[in-house]
Structure formats: C-alpha cells, structure tokens
Enzyme design. Structure first.
Site, PDB file in Angstrom:
ATOM      1  N   ASP A 157       0.827  -1.199   0.000  1.00 54.18           N
ATOM      2  CA  ASP A 157       0.000   0.000   0.000  1.00 54.18           C
ATOM      3  C   ASP A 157       0.868   1.258   0.000  1.00 54.18           C
ATOM      4  O   ASP A 157       1.980   1.249   0.518  1.00 54.18           O
ATOM      5  CB  ASP A 157      -0.890  -0.021   1.248  1.00 54.18           C
ATOM      6  CG  ASP A 157      -2.122   0.852   1.089  1.00 54.18           C
ATOM      7  OD1 ASP A 157      -2.354   1.360  -0.024  1.00 54.18           O
ATOM      8  OD2 ASP A 157      -2.842   1.027   2.089  1.00 54.18           O
TER       9      ASP A 157
ATOM     10  N   GLU B  37     -11.856  -5.710  -4.204  1.00 51.59           N
ATOM     11  CA  GLU B  37     -12.479  -4.391  -4.031  1.00 51.59           C
ATOM     12  C   GLU B  37     -11.836  -3.329  -4.926  1.00 51.59           C
ATOM     13  O   GLU B  37     -12.415  -2.260  -5.139  1.00 51.59           O
ATOM     14  CB  GLU B  37     -12.376  -3.942  -2.568  1.00 51.59           C
ATOM     15  CG  GLU B  37     -13.239  -4.730  -1.585  1.00 51.59           C
ATOM     16  CD  GLU B  37     -12.733  -6.139  -1.313  1.00 51.59           C
ATOM     17  OE1 GLU B  37     -11.504  -6.344  -1.300  1.00 51.59           O
ATOM     18  OE2 GLU B  37     -13.570  -7.043  -1.150  1.00 51.59           O
ATOM     19  N   ASN B  38     -10.651  -3.616  -5.440  1.00 57.84           N
ATOM     20  CA  ASN B  38      -9.927  -2.593  -6.223  1.00 57.84           C
ATOM     21  C   ASN B  38     -10.569  -2.276  -7.581  1.00 57.84           C
ATOM     22  O   ASN B  38     -10.219  -1.280  -8.210  1.00 57.84           O
ATOM     23  CB  ASN B  38      -8.460  -2.991  -6.433  1.00 57.84           C
ATOM     24  CG  ASN B  38      -7.592  -2.809  -5.209  1.00 57.84           C
ATOM     25  OD1 ASN B  38      -6.662  -3.571  -4.961  1.00 57.84           O
ATOM     26  ND2 ASN B  38      -7.887  -1.792  -4.400  1.00 57.84           N
TER      27      ASN B  38
ATOM     28  N   ARG C  10       2.271  -4.719   6.508  1.00 58.34           N
ATOM     29  CA  ARG C  10       1.429  -3.746   5.813  1.00 58.34           C
ATOM     30  C   ARG C  10       2.169  -2.427   5.754  1.00 58.34           C
ATOM     31  O   ARG C  10       2.571  -1.873   6.778  1.00 58.34           O
ATOM     32  CB  ARG C  10       0.093  -3.576   6.536  1.00 58.34           C
ATOM     33  CG  ARG C  10      -0.724  -2.465   5.903  1.00 58.34           C
ATOM     34  CD  ARG C  10      -2.165  -2.757   5.764  1.00 58.34           C
ATOM     35  NE  ARG C  10      -2.754  -1.775   4.859  1.00 58.34           N
ATOM     36  CZ  ARG C  10      -3.973  -1.824   4.399  1.00 58.34           C
ATOM     37  NH1 ARG C  10      -4.767  -2.815   4.733  1.00 58.34           N
ATOM     38  NH2 ARG C  10      -4.427  -0.903   3.588  1.00 58.34           N
TER      39      ARG C  10
HETATM   40  C1  IPE Z   1      -1.119   0.301  -4.100  1.00 61.91           C
HETATM   41  O1  IPE Z   1      -1.273   1.436  -3.346  1.00 61.91           O
HETATM   42  C2  IPE Z   1      -2.201  -0.742  -3.962  1.00 61.91           C
HETATM   43  C3  IPE Z   1      -2.722  -1.281  -5.236  1.00 61.91           C
HETATM   44  C4  IPE Z   1      -3.995  -1.583  -5.373  1.00 61.91           C
HETATM   45  C5  IPE Z   1      -1.840  -1.563  -6.368  1.00 61.91           C
HETATM   46  P1  IPE Z   1      -2.505   2.440  -3.415  1.00 61.91           P
HETATM   47  O2  IPE Z   1      -2.841   2.748  -4.825  1.00 61.91           O
HETATM   48  O3  IPE Z   1      -3.635   1.897  -2.584  1.00 61.91           O
HETATM   49  O4  IPE Z   1      -1.864   3.716  -2.710  1.00 61.91           O
HETATM   50  P2  IPE Z   1      -2.581   4.806  -1.819  1.00 61.91           P
HETATM   51  O5  IPE Z   1      -3.343   4.105  -0.738  1.00 61.91           O
HETATM   52  O6  IPE Z   1      -3.486   5.614  -2.715  1.00 61.91           O
HETATM   53  O7  IPE Z   1      -1.453   5.623  -1.279  1.00 61.91           O
HETATM   54 MG    MG Z   2      -4.237   2.233  -0.641  1.00 62.41          MG
END
Ligand code: IPE
Ligand code: MG
Length: 235
Positions: free
Chosen positions: A2, A49-50, A166
C-alpha cells in the site's frame, strides 16, 4: 503493497507512476527475503475491491501486471522460483489469464522459493469458493474440517504466513489471507510501498524475530541456566 498513490502524490506525479515505482520495489525485497531465508512471499497486488477504482487506473494496473509477469518470468525461473497467482482469475482479461497460466506453467516444478501474486484476491471470496468446490466434489459438508478447507484454498499445500507486513500505515487486514493469517504476526510501517526496500524488510524481519509466538498457549519458561546467563529476571 500500500501507498503507491501517496508516493506519487507527494511527487506531483500521476498515481500510475506510483504503481510503476511499486513494481520496482519488489525485486530488492524479494532478494532480501531470499538472503534472510524467507522462501515464500505473497504480494497483495489487487483486491476484489480494487475494481471500484477509476477505470483507467484499473486498466493501467492490469497492463502493469501483464508486463511485469512477462518480463520477470525468465529470471524468476532461472532462480528456481515458483510463481502462483492467487485470486479469482476468471475476471481477468483472457490475455492476462494466458500470461499468468504461462508463467505458472514454466515455473511449476521450481522448488527454491514460491512467489504468490494476489490479483483479484479477496479472503472471503477465497473461503466461499473453497467451500463451493468441496460441495461440488461431493464432500459431506456436515463433516467439514479445517484441514479440508485449508487444502481447498488458493494457497493449498503452503504453510500459513508467519508474518504479514502492511506498508503505508493502515491498521487494517483488508480482506487479505483471512483464513491463513489466523496466527500471523502483523507488522505495520508508515513507509510507503515504493520506499519499502531492503532496509525496511530487514527491520520487519528483525521485529518478527523478537515476537513471542504463543499460538494461544502459555509460553514456555526459559530454562533456569539460560535465565542466569542472561542475568535478568524473567517474569
Ligand atoms: C497500491 O497502493 C495498492 C494497489 C492496489 C496496487 P494504493 O494505490 O492503494 O496507494 P494509496 O493508498 O493511494 O497511497
Ligand atoms: Mg491504498
């Protein structure tokens, strides 16, 4: 993994540049794990969820997964790494599914290390799909036990993770390895994933080495001789 978005924002770059930096961060961490004797690593790349992210970001991530798998497979194979993609791959494009299957096929018999890449992964979905699969195989669900569920998960045959790291400070599990993490040690760092390198992973491993793992039991007391040598009371 993250913090890619925040890493990019701090540099006034588009989020996708953060994801690219995130990919570059993987190799040093893998190499440090290897040196430390950690031979099973799971990268949480994309959750179920992404998909709710802006369409262009999802597309860029999918593109990046395909490119990265394709460009890294030969070297991973040469190093004896077995690649496994965990998650519901049926929702991935056929092109990406093909690349995944190819990388898994090439590295299937490797035994030096395992690299799980979680794409379209959700812990709840994994458990539901495991139970559905057992039911479809005609298993009597009234006789279901933990071992049967474990063996039907995407991680079948692998031990449960000892440590979950994490990055970017969030104190959440976010649907990651829900079943497998029952007794995992959690380590949260504010470091954003693209900045998380060899030093950071070694700090995490060092912190892990000092944890007392009890698995719900009362810890064994150190033998008296050891207590004396340490010269400090053990309570
Ligand atoms: C990477 O970080 C996680 C992925 C889904 C690839 P984020 O894209 O969630 O980064 P932040 O939370 O906006 O900083
Ligand atoms: Mg994130």
């Amino acid at each position: 993994m993250d913090g890619n978005g925040r890493w990019a924002r701090r540099r006034h770059l588009p989020r996708v540049a953060g994801h690219r930096a995130g990919v570059r961060a993987i190799r040093p961490v893998m190499e440090a794990c290897d040196r430390a004797g950690v031979h099973i690593l799971t990268l949480y790349a994309f959750s179920t969820e992404n998909w709710s992210r802006p369409r262009h970001e999802v597309a860029a991530l999918m593109q990046l997964f395909g490119e990265t798998i394709e460009s890294e497979v030969d070297e991973l194979h040469a190093n004896g790494v077995q690649i496994r993609v965990i998650g519901d791959r049926t929702q991935l494009s056929e092109r990406l599914q093909r690349k995944v299957a190819e990388a898994e096929g090439i590295t299937a018999r490797n035994t030096s290390a395992v690299l799980n890449v979680a794409i379209n992964y959700g812990g709840r979905r994994e458990i539901v799909s495991a139970i559905r699969e057992l039911a479809a195989r005609g298993v009597d669900l009234a006789q279901l036990d933990e071992e049967m569920v474990s063996r039907a998960l995407y991680t079948a045959g692998l031990p449960d993770p000892d440590l979950i790291v994490r990055t970017a400070g969030e104190m959440r599990v976010s649907n990651f390895l829900l079943w497998q993490s029952a007794y995992a040690e959690l380590y949260v760092t504010d470091t954003l994933w693209p900045d998380f390198g060899e030093t950071s992973i070694n700090e995490a491993l060092h912190a892990f080495s000092r944890r007392e793992r009890k698995f719900g039991a009362v810890p064994e007391r150190a033998p008296a001789a050891v207590i004396e040598t340490l010269g400090s009371p053990v309570g």
